[in-house]
Design a protein around this motif. Structure first.
Motif, PDB file in Angstrom:
ATOM      1  N   VAL A 383       0.936  -1.201   0.125  1.00 42.73           N
ATOM      2  CA  VAL A 383       0.015   0.102   0.100  1.00 42.73           C
ATOM      3  C   VAL A 383       1.041   1.076   0.029  1.00 42.73           C
ATOM      4  N   ARG A 384       2.129   1.305   0.843  1.00 41.02           N
ATOM      5  CA  ARG A 384       2.809   2.309   0.831  1.00 41.02           C
ATOM      6  C   ARG A 384       3.521   2.866  -0.571  1.00 41.02           C
ATOM      7  N   ASP A 385       3.937   1.740  -1.211  1.00 42.67           N
ATOM      8  CA  ASP A 385       4.513   2.034  -2.599  1.00 42.67           C
ATOM      9  C   ASP A 385       3.396   2.492  -3.444  1.00 42.67           C
ATOM     10  N   ASN A 386       2.177   1.841  -3.417  1.00 46.81           N
ATOM     11  CA  ASN A 386       1.136   2.322  -4.452  1.00 46.81           C
ATOM     12  C   ASN A 386       0.963   3.933  -4.014  1.00 46.81           C
ATOM     13  N   PRO A 416      -3.248  -6.893   7.549  1.00 52.96           N
ATOM     14  CA  PRO A 416      -2.110  -7.381   8.329  1.00 52.96           C
ATOM     15  C   PRO A 416      -1.062  -6.822   8.581  1.00 52.96           C
ATOM     16  N   ASP A 417      -0.399  -6.064   7.785  1.00 49.99           N
ATOM     17  CA  ASP A 417       0.929  -5.435   7.980  1.00 49.99           C
ATOM     18  C   ASP A 417       0.874  -4.000   7.659  1.00 49.99           C
ATOM     19  N   GLY A 418      -0.454  -3.378   7.645  1.00 48.85           N
ATOM     20  CA  GLY A 418      -0.666  -1.848   7.554  1.00 48.85           C
ATOM     21  C   GLY A 418      -0.193  -1.514   6.228  1.00 48.85           C
ATOM     22  N   LEU A 419       0.516  -0.247   6.258  1.00 51.64           N
ATOM     23  CA  LEU A 419       0.960   0.135   4.968  1.00 51.64           C
ATOM     24  C   LEU A 419       1.994  -0.790   4.221  1.00 51.64           C
ATOM     25  N   SER A 420       2.442  -1.704   4.775  1.00 55.45           N
ATOM     26  CA  SER A 420       3.581  -2.677   4.309  1.00 55.45           C
ATOM     27  C   SER A 420       2.864  -3.931   3.738  1.00 55.45           C
ATOM     28  N   THR A 421       1.239  -3.863   3.686  1.00 51.67           N
ATOM     29  CA  THR A 421       0.634  -4.977   3.185  1.00 51.67           C
ATOM     30  C   THR A 421       0.668  -4.751   1.669  1.00 51.67           C
ATOM     31  N   VAL A 422       0.977  -6.196   1.237  1.00 48.65           N
ATOM     32  CA  VAL A 422       1.300  -6.402  -0.270  1.00 48.65           C
ATOM     33  C   VAL A 422      -0.121  -6.386  -1.073  1.00 48.65           C
ATOM     34  N   LEU A 423      -0.572  -5.510  -1.937  1.00 50.49           N
ATOM     35  CA  LEU A 423      -1.705  -5.796  -2.565  1.00 50.49           C
ATOM     36  C   LEU A 423      -1.574  -6.880  -3.779  1.00 50.49           C
ATOM     37  N   VAL A 424      -1.671  -7.839  -3.402  1.00 52.12           N
ATOM     38  CA  VAL A 424      -1.552  -9.097  -4.491  1.00 52.12           C
ATOM     39  C   VAL A 424      -2.513  -9.008  -5.510  1.00 52.12           C
TER      40      VAL A 424
END
Length: 508
Positions: A383-386, A416-424
């Motif tokens: 989410v952060r990178d997006n 689960p990981d907040g901003l570090s959650t990967v949007l698969v």
């Protein structure tokens, strides 16, 4: 260099594929040497078989025996090298084509790319570019190799029997020109139909992939998937229809080869009393190898047709039908610092085109402008990178604040990981409404003084959509008062704040 040629295949081969002439010539030379080894192998083998029948000393046959082995090995080795060179050329050309096409689309007017559905763009940039690049390996090289080998075979045979050589030349023309022409004519109509079905299939599939949640809720997903399957079946029916006339074209080379071999046999019988038996054997076996190069020509003609169709489709991407006419001029809309502008109108009325034109305009004294499209891409990353796509130096606190202001704070807390959650899967990991809110959060994080938003509240329920539109059009609510915000939307809520409104009539 650009060719002033009306044939898009030739034009795009030079301007878009840009194959290296040296590599093409090397692949052609290796192909000629490979099939030339087969032609020489037939002649030497015929001589060796006939000479061995005469039972000469073994040493008289040693050179010919070694030559047979050498030619057999060299044919395979040279053929493999030819494939390496040819595919290297084609893959490099396809890379050049895609790079050039993306660059052309980026530099072309916005309506060139926006006028086509996503599935049609995928079809043209993917399959059409592949068909265009295949013209080198599957059409140009086989034609060049067959031309050289056919001339060489006729020339060798003419030394023994001019009549047999003349018949061989005529049969080679039938196999190498008439049969491919029949194949190309037979496949043109069916290929055009197949290309149409291919594009329609991709459009239906992209609709199902991009909007599966909404379609499932509305009960239309099964219908869209069924429609895609039907279009796939239509594509298969079109391909089957093309196979019947193509089969006739495939049979013609066999008939021509039989006629040439029969003529060589008759000539050999006539010359049997005046020439050596080894010469007669060469005369009768050489035509079999001479036709090996022409067997690929019907397929080459089909590929040439497909590549020409693909070239027209790719050419239309960057040169629309109305390219010769002047582009319509969009009336300039003066924007001042802090303005709020609402552009309304039904689908097809030109809202997106207007926002793009505003993004391109150079009279902005306040600084840069950013256009946030309704279908902007979500990457299969965190989410952060997006969000960092909008501004690379944004802090985590700024990102959390932006997500909270667009209504995604609870969604963020549940990850689960907040901003570090990967949007698969990118957009597939969120609903359509969440995607719009994420894109709106990007706009909030951006530092551009002028923000152009295309349908930012689409796929939201009426209450949330109205609230967000009201906040977008209220200075200081979502965006700081000094930033200029232009919103394109289908409709405004009844209690929308006072702002500059532009209502576009439907274009029909």
């Amino acid at each position: 260099m650009s060719l002033p040629n009306t044939d898009p295949l030739l034009r795009l081969t030079v301007d878009l594929l840009r194959p290296r002439l040296g590599r093409v010539l090397l692949a052609t030379l290796l192909g000629v040497l490979s099939l030339g080894s087969a032609l020489a192998l037939a002649a030497v083998a015929a001589w060796l078989i006939t000479r061995a029948w005469q039972m000469p000393p073994v040493l008289d046959l040693s050179v010919a025996a070694v030559a047979v082995r050498a030619l057999g090995i060299s044919r395979g080795v040279l053929g493999y090298c030819q494939r390496l060179a040819a595919h290297d050329t084609a893959l490099r050309a396809a890379g050049n084509a895609r790079t050039g096409l993306y660059r052309a689309l980026a530099e072309a007017p916005h309506e060139v790319a926006m006028r086509l559905p996503a599935g049609e763009l995928v079809s043209r940039i993917g399959a059409s570019v592949d068909d265009l690049a295949d013209v080198i390996v599957r059409a140009v090289l086989p034609i060049a190799v067959a031309a050289v080998l056919s001339v060489a075979g006729v020339a060798v045979l003419a030394v023994i029997s001019p009549a047999a050589a003349a018949l061989l030349g005529c049969c080679l023309i039938v196999a190498g020109v008439v049969a491919p022409a029949l194949a190309a004519r037979a496949v043109t109509a069916a290929e055009n139909a197949a290309v149409t079905h291919h594009g329609e299939r991709d459009v239906a599939m992209m609709l199902a992939l991009d909007h599966a949640p909404e379609l499932r809720v509305s009960g239309r997903l099964d219908g869209v998937v069924t429609d895609a399957q039907r279009r796939q079946q239509d594509w298969g029916d079109a391909a089957d229809h093309a196979a019947a006339p193509a089969a006739l074209a495939a049979a013609v080379p066999g008939v021509a080869m039989g006629a040439a071999v029969l003529g060589a046999a008759v000539s050999g019988i006539a010359l049997a009393g005046s020439v050596a038996p080894t010469t007669v054997a060469i005369l009768m076996l050489l035509p079999l190898s001479a036709f090996e190069a022409t067997t690929a020509l019907p397929s080459a003609a089909v590929q040439l047709t497909r590549s020409r169709i693909a070239a027209r489709r790719v050419h239309e991407l960057t040169r629309p039908a109305d390219a010769g006419r002047p582009r319509p001029v969009v009336p300039p809309i003066p924007l001042n610092r802090g303005d709020r502008v609402a552009v309304t109108g039904p689908s097809g009325s030109g809202k997106t085109t207007l926002l793009m034109a505003m993004a391109d305009s150079a009279d902005d004294v306040t600084g840069g402008r950013a256009f946030f499209a309704e279908d902007a891409h979500l990457f299969s990353t965190t989410v952060r990178d997006n969000l960092l796509v909008a501004r690379g130096d944004a802090t985590d606190d700024e990102m959390r604040s932006a997500l909270g202001r667009v209504g995604l704070r609870r969604w963020l807390d549940d990850l689960p990981d907040g901003l570090s959650t990967v949007l698969v899967g990118g957009a597939a990991a969120v609903s359509a409404g969440q995607r719009r809110r994420l894109l709106l959060a990007r706009a909030l994080l951006s530092a551009f003084p002028v923000v152009l938003l295309d349908e930012p509240t689409e796929h939201l329920d009426a209450g949330d959509a109205g609230r967000l539109l009201t906040e977008l059009l209220t200075p200081g609510a979502l965006f700081p008062a000094e930033r200029t915000v232009v919103v394109a939307t289908h409709h405004l809520p009844d209690d929308a704040p006072a702002c500059l409104r532009l209502n576009l009539a439907a274009s029909g």
